[in-house]
Design a protein around this motif. Sequence first.
Motif, PDB file in Angstrom:
ATOM      1  N   LEU A 138       0.837  -1.204   0.000  1.00 52.48           N
ATOM      2  CA  LEU A 138       0.000   0.000   0.000  1.00 52.48           C
ATOM      3  C   LEU A 138       0.874   1.257   0.000  1.00 52.48           C
ATOM      4  O   LEU A 138       0.588   2.224  -0.708  1.00 52.48           O
ATOM      5  CB  LEU A 138      -0.922  -0.025   1.224  1.00 52.48           C
ATOM      6  N   ARG A 139       1.972   1.237   0.745  1.00 55.98           N
ATOM      7  CA  ARG A 139       2.912   2.369   0.729  1.00 55.98           C
ATOM      8  C   ARG A 139       3.562   2.517  -0.645  1.00 55.98           C
ATOM      9  O   ARG A 139       3.694   3.625  -1.166  1.00 55.98           O
ATOM     10  CB  ARG A 139       3.995   2.186   1.802  1.00 55.98           C
ATOM     11  N   ALA A 154       1.102   4.189  -2.877  1.00 56.28           N
ATOM     12  CA  ALA A 154       0.937   5.617  -2.583  1.00 56.28           C
ATOM     13  C   ALA A 154       2.129   6.424  -3.097  1.00 56.28           C
ATOM     14  O   ALA A 154       1.957   7.490  -3.689  1.00 56.28           O
ATOM     15  CB  ALA A 154       0.753   5.830  -1.075  1.00 56.28           C
ATOM     16  N   ASP A 206       0.247   8.729   6.821  1.00 55.35           N
ATOM     17  CA  ASP A 206      -0.992   8.821   6.034  1.00 55.35           C
ATOM     18  C   ASP A 206      -1.453   7.447   5.567  1.00 55.35           C
ATOM     19  O   ASP A 206      -2.645   7.132   5.614  1.00 55.35           O
ATOM     20  CB  ASP A 206      -0.795   9.736   4.821  1.00 55.35           C
ATOM     21  N   VAL A 207      -0.514   6.608   5.136  1.00 59.48           N
ATOM     22  CA  VAL A 207      -0.871   5.262   4.690  1.00 59.48           C
ATOM     23  C   VAL A 207      -1.325   4.419   5.883  1.00 59.48           C
ATOM     24  O   VAL A 207      -2.260   3.627   5.775  1.00 59.48           O
ATOM     25  CB  VAL A 207       0.293   4.601   3.931  1.00 59.48           C
ATOM     26  N   LEU A 216      -4.800   5.351   6.491  1.00 55.92           N
ATOM     27  CA  LEU A 216      -5.628   4.744   5.453  1.00 55.92           C
ATOM     28  C   LEU A 216      -5.951   3.299   5.814  1.00 55.92           C
ATOM     29  O   LEU A 216      -7.110   2.864   5.721  1.00 55.92           O
ATOM     30  CB  LEU A 216      -4.890   4.809   4.107  1.00 55.92           C
ATOM     31  N   ARG A 217      -4.942   2.560   6.251  1.00 53.59           N
ATOM     32  CA  ARG A 217      -5.140   1.156   6.653  1.00 53.59           C
ATOM     33  C   ARG A 217      -6.076   1.057   7.850  1.00 53.59           C
ATOM     34  O   ARG A 217      -6.979   0.212   7.877  1.00 53.59           O
ATOM     35  CB  ARG A 217      -3.802   0.513   6.992  1.00 53.59           C
ATOM     36  N   LEU A 259      -7.399   8.256   0.889  1.00 52.74           N
ATOM     37  CA  LEU A 259      -6.200   9.077   0.972  1.00 52.74           C
ATOM     38  C   LEU A 259      -6.064   9.798  -0.356  1.00 52.74           C
ATOM     39  O   LEU A 259      -6.068   9.157  -1.406  1.00 52.74           O
ATOM     40  CB  LEU A 259      -4.959   8.222   1.245  1.00 52.74           C
TER      41      LEU A 259
END
Length: 145
Positions: free
Chosen positions: A24-25, A28, A48-49, A52-53, A64
């Motif tokens: 996911l990072r 992003a 921020d990630v 989001l999780r 996000l």
Amino acid sequence: MYDVTLQHPTLDERIYACRGGGELRTLAYGVARAQGQAVTDDRQMISDVGQLRSQAAIDGVGLLTVGEITIKAEPADLTAGPRPRFDRNALMDLTTDLDDAELEAAGGCGGCGLEADQTCVGCGRCNCDRHDSCARPATTSTDPQ
């Protein structure tokens, strides 16, 4: 595991699978790079990630915004079938499609890569069209004297 949807005002939604926080990072950061944005604060992006999780885990969906793209993460729907991963090819496709959309918004053609002022002098069309019927402007002599 997450189903991740990328939403942009001028592009169709793109859905990817991310196995965990690391993927996911990577997504992003890739979304930022695809838009020509440098991530100057790694801690903030990681935070921020993480948010989001957490939002996806608690509320069922997390959002996000990175530049003009909204990343929507949801717990994976395992019955939906396999989703592609956000890999190097997906990053390249996203970058190209964003560039084409920007070019088209400025009056150019993303399909052939021409700026608005680079179209055919005879008809004003881009290189995606045939120009057999166009009268070409007279050329000046380039013969050396």
